[in-house]
Design an enzyme around this catalytic site. Structure first.
Site, mmCIF file in Angstrom:
data_model
loop_
_atom_site.group_PDB
_atom_site.id
_atom_site.type_symbol
_atom_site.label_atom_id
_atom_site.label_comp_id
_atom_site.label_asym_id
_atom_site.label_seq_id
_atom_site.Cartn_x
_atom_site.Cartn_y
_atom_site.Cartn_z
ATOM 1 N N GLU A 253 0.830 -1.202 0.000
ATOM 2 C CA GLU A 253 0.000 0.000 0.000
ATOM 3 C C GLU A 253 0.859 1.245 0.000
ATOM 4 O O GLU A 253 1.929 1.264 0.586
ATOM 5 C CB GLU A 253 -0.838 0.053 1.281
ATOM 6 C CG GLU A 253 -1.892 -0.989 1.357
ATOM 7 C CD GLU A 253 -2.593 -0.987 2.709
ATOM 8 O OE1 GLU A 253 -2.663 0.076 3.350
ATOM 9 O OE2 GLU A 253 -3.058 -2.055 3.106
ATOM 10 N N CYS B 197 3.452 8.317 1.213
ATOM 11 C CA CYS B 197 3.844 7.419 2.290
ATOM 12 C C CYS B 197 4.134 6.055 1.645
ATOM 13 O O CYS B 197 3.255 5.427 1.056
ATOM 14 C CB CYS B 197 2.671 7.348 3.263
ATOM 15 S SG CYS B 197 2.905 6.220 4.602
ATOM 16 N N CYS C 248 5.640 -7.110 7.666
ATOM 17 C CA CYS C 248 6.672 -6.633 8.589
ATOM 18 C C CYS C 248 6.893 -7.686 9.666
ATOM 19 O O CYS C 248 5.944 -8.331 10.110
ATOM 20 C CB CYS C 248 6.249 -5.313 9.232
ATOM 21 S SG CYS C 248 7.512 -4.643 10.347
ATOM 22 N N CYS D 288 -0.616 -2.735 14.996
ATOM 23 C CA CYS D 288 -0.357 -2.455 13.578
ATOM 24 C C CYS D 288 -0.871 -3.570 12.669
ATOM 25 O O CYS D 288 -0.551 -4.749 12.860
ATOM 26 C CB CYS D 288 1.149 -2.269 13.389
ATOM 27 S SG CYS D 288 1.626 -2.084 11.662
HETATM 28 N N1 SAH Z 1 7.956 0.396 10.576
HETATM 29 C C1 SAH Z 1 8.112 1.796 10.697
HETATM 30 C C2 SAH Z 1 7.382 2.589 9.645
HETATM 31 C C3 SAH Z 1 6.029 2.150 9.217
HETATM 32 S S1 SAH Z 1 4.726 2.329 10.375
HETATM 33 C C4 SAH Z 1 7.721 2.258 12.059
HETATM 34 O O1 SAH Z 1 7.131 1.491 12.802
HETATM 35 O O2 SAH Z 1 8.038 3.390 12.386
HETATM 36 C C5 SAH Z 1 4.365 4.080 10.290
HETATM 37 C C6 SAH Z 1 3.807 4.661 11.588
HETATM 38 O O3 SAH Z 1 2.440 4.256 11.776
HETATM 39 C C7 SAH Z 1 4.571 4.186 12.817
HETATM 40 O O4 SAH Z 1 4.761 5.244 13.732
HETATM 41 C C8 SAH Z 1 3.613 3.186 13.379
HETATM 42 O O5 SAH Z 1 3.887 2.917 14.707
HETATM 43 C C9 SAH Z 1 2.279 3.839 13.110
HETATM 44 N N2 SAH Z 1 1.123 2.947 13.227
HETATM 45 C C10 SAH Z 1 1.033 1.661 12.855
HETATM 46 N N3 SAH Z 1 -0.207 1.179 13.113
HETATM 47 C C11 SAH Z 1 -0.898 2.207 13.662
HETATM 48 C C12 SAH Z 1 -2.232 2.344 14.175
HETATM 49 N N4 SAH Z 1 -3.084 1.313 14.164
HETATM 50 N N5 SAH Z 1 -2.595 3.538 14.653
HETATM 51 C C13 SAH Z 1 -1.738 4.584 14.667
HETATM 52 N N6 SAH Z 1 -0.481 4.519 14.227
HETATM 53 C C14 SAH Z 1 -0.063 3.338 13.729
HETATM 54 FE FE1 SF4 Z 2 6.329 -3.016 11.497
HETATM 55 FE FE2 SF4 Z 2 5.726 -2.086 13.923
HETATM 56 FE FE3 SF4 Z 2 6.177 -0.369 11.909
HETATM 57 FE FE4 SF4 Z 2 3.977 -1.926 11.937
HETATM 58 S S1 SF4 Z 2 4.496 -0.287 13.394
HETATM 59 S S2 SF4 Z 2 5.283 -1.531 10.207
HETATM 60 S S3 SF4 Z 2 4.772 -3.816 12.877
HETATM 61 S S4 SF4 Z 2 7.645 -1.816 12.841
#
Ligand code: SAH
Ligand code: SF4
Length: 353
Positions: A90, A108, A115, A122
């Site tokens: 995505e 984005c 992951c 997440c």
């Molecule tokens: N893996 C990396 C980048 C991708 S996730 C990371 O974790 O930083 C991008 C952002 O979305 C991260 O800050 C993650 O923690 C946040 N995120 C993931 N699922 C989420 C959710 N259900 N609600 C709010 N933020 C979320």
């Molecule tokens: Fe991976 Fe955690 Fe980032 Fe989701 S929030 S993409 S599980 S590192």
């Protein structure tokens, strides 16, 4: 093999090897990365012989197929793309309308299929890890989205990238960094590294490697908790790299690069949204010149117990952070009507097909 795997020097070496004149490098590289052609045949002025050689050496362009495109009321767009092996990723296009005549378009980007880090809130983490994206897949993802933007509105293009889509970019470090080098090349898209941000859950050794590269690429850290007990429960990565080591690495990064880090903090009702969490954050971040982006959590279908606090409480939390001397803001919510956080779209699509 997708020729966009080659950076400028590699492309030059290849073209020298097949006895093309040196001016061809700039010419072909701009077709690929500035004009972002989708088929090598579109590079009509590079000579028939070169196109034949490319084909004979097995070079082509492999573009993802856009399976679904959603457009939100607020202008946010979300694309579900299938890579050449059918793997789904995505990307989200966010539009910020400012005072400028041109609006700021930020993409984005996904760096992995799934992951491995398993953060409990997440949707991508819940899918598990399938594979890394290659350098050329990351580029093709961006160019495909850019093509949609350019086709739909005159004078619009993507000039900002955040690695906040699916996957942990620091677990695919080399491909992500190579893609960034190509994106910033003056004969390519010529993006400013300052307009690119990598978001990580805190893979400490890679964070240090990244700091040592001392680039102008921005860094965001997914913090989400103020103490190890809470963070262990939300983010398994914290067992390997607990808060002390993460913050130490952040301090090292700041010293080395003189850049400010932004922390992401998904606010979850009764989990990390109380005054005591603010107090803990204050002491945790005391040596950093940072900013906290508070993101009201998107409740995911595999874990319905993690809820978003109400508006008033979110506002109160921000005020408490500011009173504690921490710069904070709420992440503007984008595309709430087209399927929340990254990973949710693929989850829904995979369940329906
Ligand atoms: N893996 C990396 C980048 C991708 S996730 C990371 O974790 O930083 C991008 C952002 O979305 C991260 O800050 C993650 O923690 C946040 N995120 C993931 N699922 C989420 C959710 N259900 N609600 C709010 N933020 C979320
Ligand atoms: Fe991976 Fe955690 Fe980032 Fe989701 S929030 S993409 S599980 S590192």
């Amino acid at each position: 093999m997708d020729i966009r795997n080659l950076d400028y020097n590699e492309l030059e070496n290849y073209l020298v090897r097949i006895k093309e004149p040196t001016f061809r490098t700039k010419q072909l590289f701009s077709w690929l990365h500035a004009r972002q052609i989708t088929d090598l045949g579109e590079a009509h002025n590079v000579g028939k012989k070169l196109l034949q050689n490319l084909a004979a050496d097995g070079y082509n362009l492999e573009n993802p197929e856009v399976k679904q495109r959603f457009v939100s009321k607020d202008g946010t767009e979300k694309y579900l793309m299938a890579l050449s092996d059918g793997a789904l990723i995505e990307s989200v296009l966010m539009r910020y309308r400012g005072d400028y005549s041109k609006q700021r378009n930020t993409l984005c980007v996904s760096s992995q299929v799934g992951c491995a880090m398993g953060c409990v809130f997440c949707a991508t983490g819940h899918q598990g890890f399938e594979r890394n994206l290659t350098t050329e897949e990351i580029l093709a993802e961006i160019y495909t989205a850019n093509g949609i933007v350019k086709a739909n509105e005159q004078n619009q293009e993507i000039r900002n990238i955040v690695f906040m889509g699916m996957g942990e970019p620091f677990n695919n470090f080399d491909n992500v960094m190579k893609a960034i080098r190509i994106l910033c090349h003056p004969f390519g898209m010529n993006l400013s590294p300052r307009r690119i941000t990598i978001s990580t859950c805190g893979v400490v050794p890679k964070l240090i490697e990244f700091a040592d590269l001392d680039t102008d690429v921005g860094l965001a850290i997914s913090l989400h908790a103020s103490n190890n007990r809470d963070r262990d429960a939300l983010m398994p990565v914290n067992h390997a790299y607990p808060l002390e080591s993460l913050i130490e690495a952040c301090e090292y990064y700041e010293k080395k690069t003189k850049k400010r880090i932004s922390f992401e903090y998904a606010l979850i009702e009764n989990v990390n949204d109380q005054k005591k969490h603010v107090d803990e954050l204050k002491s945790l971040l005391k040596n950093l010149d940072c900013h906290i982006n508070v993101i009201p959590v998107n409740t995911v279908s595999h874990n319905k117990t993690l809820l978003r606090p109400d508006r008033q409480h979110i506002h109160r939390f921000i005020e408490m952070l500011r009173a504690a001397g921490i710069g904070a803001s709420v992440r503007q919510e984008k595309g709430a009507d087209i399927n929340g956080a990254c990973g949710q779209l693929k989850t829904d699509y995979s369940q329906a097909h």
